[in-house]
Design a protein around this motif. Sequence first.
Motif, short mmCIF file in Angstrom:
data_model
loop_
_atom_site.label_atom_id
_atom_site.label_comp_id
_atom_site.label_asym_id
_atom_site.label_seq_id
_atom_site.Cartn_x
_atom_site.Cartn_y
_atom_site.Cartn_z
N TYR A 1 40.87 28.56 49.46
CA TYR A 1 40.80 29.53 48.36
C TYR A 1 42.06 29.43 47.49
CZ TYR A 1 37.25 31.51 51.45
OH TYR A 1 36.15 31.68 52.26
N PRO A 2 42.29 28.30 46.88
CA PRO A 2 43.53 28.15 46.09
C PRO A 2 43.58 29.06 44.88
CG PRO A 2 42.08 26.27 45.74
CD PRO A 2 41.48 27.08 46.84
N ALA A 3 42.42 29.23 44.20
CA ALA A 3 42.41 30.07 43.00
C ALA A 3 42.69 31.53 43.34
CB ALA A 3 41.06 29.93 42.28
N ALA A 4 42.10 32.01 44.43
CA ALA A 4 42.30 33.40 44.82
C ALA A 4 43.75 33.65 45.19
CB ALA A 4 41.39 33.76 46.00
N THR A 5 44.34 32.73 45.95
CA THR A 5 45.74 32.89 46.34
C THR A 5 46.65 32.82 45.12
OG1 THR A 5 45.18 31.78 48.40
CG2 THR A 5 47.52 32.05 47.90
N ARG A 6 46.37 31.90 44.22
CA ARG A 6 47.20 31.76 43.02
C ARG A 6 47.11 33.00 42.13
NH1 ARG A 6 45.51 27.24 41.98
NH2 ARG A 6 43.81 27.76 40.54
N THR A 7 45.94 33.60 42.05
CA THR A 7 45.77 34.80 41.23
C THR A 7 46.61 35.96 41.76
OG1 THR A 7 43.54 34.15 40.60
CG2 THR A 7 44.10 36.47 40.38
N SER B 1 40.91 41.66 40.91
CA SER B 1 39.77 42.06 41.72
C SER B 1 38.86 40.89 42.08
CB SER B 1 38.95 43.12 40.96
OG SER B 1 38.49 42.59 39.73
N LYS B 2 39.13 39.68 41.58
CA LYS B 2 38.24 38.56 41.80
C LYS B 2 38.44 37.81 43.11
CE LYS B 2 37.41 37.71 36.89
NZ LYS B 2 37.49 36.73 35.79
N PRO B 3 39.61 37.87 43.77
CA PRO B 3 39.75 37.10 45.01
C PRO B 3 38.83 37.51 46.14
CG PRO B 3 41.89 37.71 44.15
CD PRO B 3 40.87 38.47 43.36
N GLY B 4 38.13 38.64 46.05
CA GLY B 4 37.28 39.08 47.13
C GLY B 4 38.07 39.88 48.16
N LEU B 5 37.61 39.85 49.41
CA LEU B 5 38.24 40.65 50.45
C LEU B 5 39.03 39.83 51.46
CD1 LEU B 5 35.39 43.22 51.24
CD2 LEU B 5 37.46 43.61 49.91
N LEU B 6 38.66 38.58 51.66
CA LEU B 6 39.26 37.79 52.73
C LEU B 6 40.76 37.59 52.51
CD1 LEU B 6 39.01 36.11 55.28
CD2 LEU B 6 38.43 34.14 53.86
N VAL B 7 41.14 37.11 51.34
CA VAL B 7 42.55 36.82 51.09
C VAL B 7 43.41 38.09 51.10
CG1 VAL B 7 44.18 35.80 49.46
CG2 VAL B 7 41.97 34.73 49.83
N PRO B 8 43.02 39.16 50.37
CA PRO B 8 43.85 40.38 50.43
C PRO B 8 43.95 40.98 51.82
CG PRO B 8 42.40 40.45 48.53
CD PRO B 8 41.96 39.30 49.37
N LEU B 9 42.85 40.97 52.59
CA LEU B 9 42.88 41.54 53.94
C LEU B 9 43.82 40.75 54.85
CD1 LEU B 9 39.18 42.57 54.65
CD2 LEU B 9 41.14 44.07 54.28
N THR C 1 49.42 29.34 60.11
CA THR C 1 48.29 28.40 60.13
C THR C 1 47.11 28.96 59.36
OG1 THR C 1 49.02 27.59 62.29
CG2 THR C 1 46.77 27.06 61.61
N LEU C 2 46.81 30.24 59.56
CA LEU C 2 45.71 30.86 58.83
C LEU C 2 45.97 30.89 57.33
CD1 LEU C 2 44.78 33.86 61.16
CD2 LEU C 2 43.43 31.81 60.71
N PHE C 3 47.20 31.16 56.95
CA PHE C 3 47.50 31.17 55.52
C PHE C 3 47.36 29.77 54.93
CE2 PHE C 3 50.56 30.63 52.01
CZ PHE C 3 50.01 31.54 51.12
N ALA C 4 47.72 28.74 55.70
CA ALA C 4 47.56 27.37 55.21
C ALA C 4 46.08 27.05 54.97
CB ALA C 4 48.16 26.38 56.21
N PHE C 5 45.20 27.50 55.88
CA PHE C 5 43.77 27.28 55.70
C PHE C 5 43.25 28.06 54.49
CE2 PHE C 5 43.76 25.76 60.13
CZ PHE C 5 42.92 24.65 59.99
N ILE C 6 43.67 29.31 54.37
CA ILE C 6 43.22 30.12 53.24
C ILE C 6 43.70 29.54 51.93
CG2 ILE C 6 43.49 32.39 52.14
CD1 ILE C 6 43.39 33.65 54.88
#
Length: 249
Positions: free
Chosen positions: A63-69, A87-95, A54-59
Amino acid sequence: MAGIMPFGKVNGLLGDSLQGAKMFLQEHVVNIWPQMIHPANDNRIYYVLFGLLTLFAFIRFFYPAATRTILSWFSGTGLRRSEDNFSKPGLLVPLFLMLNFFVSVAIMAFVVLVKMGIMPASIYFLPQFWAAAAGAVVAFYLFNQLSTFLIGFAFDTRDQTSMQMKNNAVWAYINGLFLTPLLLIYFYTQNGFLFGIMIVGLIILLLFKWFQTVKIGLTTQNFNMLHLFLYLCAVEIIPLFLLVKVCVM
């Protein structure tokens, strides 16, 4: 003709042919108690896996561009870009993706240990086991990244090392995304074929990671064959063989 003939004669039945049918029917009350085969109300793994999905679906939605990158890096498209978008997706998606990797691999370790008969299923109720499994996954990942960094420092191949560490991280993200939905379905169905799919899928992802490692080494300017050979042996192949040996003992 059939309309004017007796029903029993038309159907080849005698009048008393159905008198013995009552022996097949219960003449007393039968209490039927339905029972769920896989109850989820007392199984925290269902909630953990479903919550991660569920969290991944929200992210993915916000944040589609960050996930796609991030996902494009592992597929190979990230290696052909002139700029480094990692390095552009930030911290939320990688964490989140890293947390998803640690949790899903720890649960997969539980499945493998129980499925192969190495440990009993009762370890599910031991917090010590889950702490040890999660700690082992985190330690293995940190060992992989630290060894990669030290080898790159020793051979002065910073560009190659940086790209390998990124590739290791994205490989962990992909593994978590691959395991989470399959584990959720597996715990509901207990399908042995699905267990085989997960094992084969992890092997394919590992082989693809090694292919990407060689590809990264060949595309960097300061390519060093000794660095690549030492990395594959010391960081990838030997730890994997040791892990397999420990599991089959």
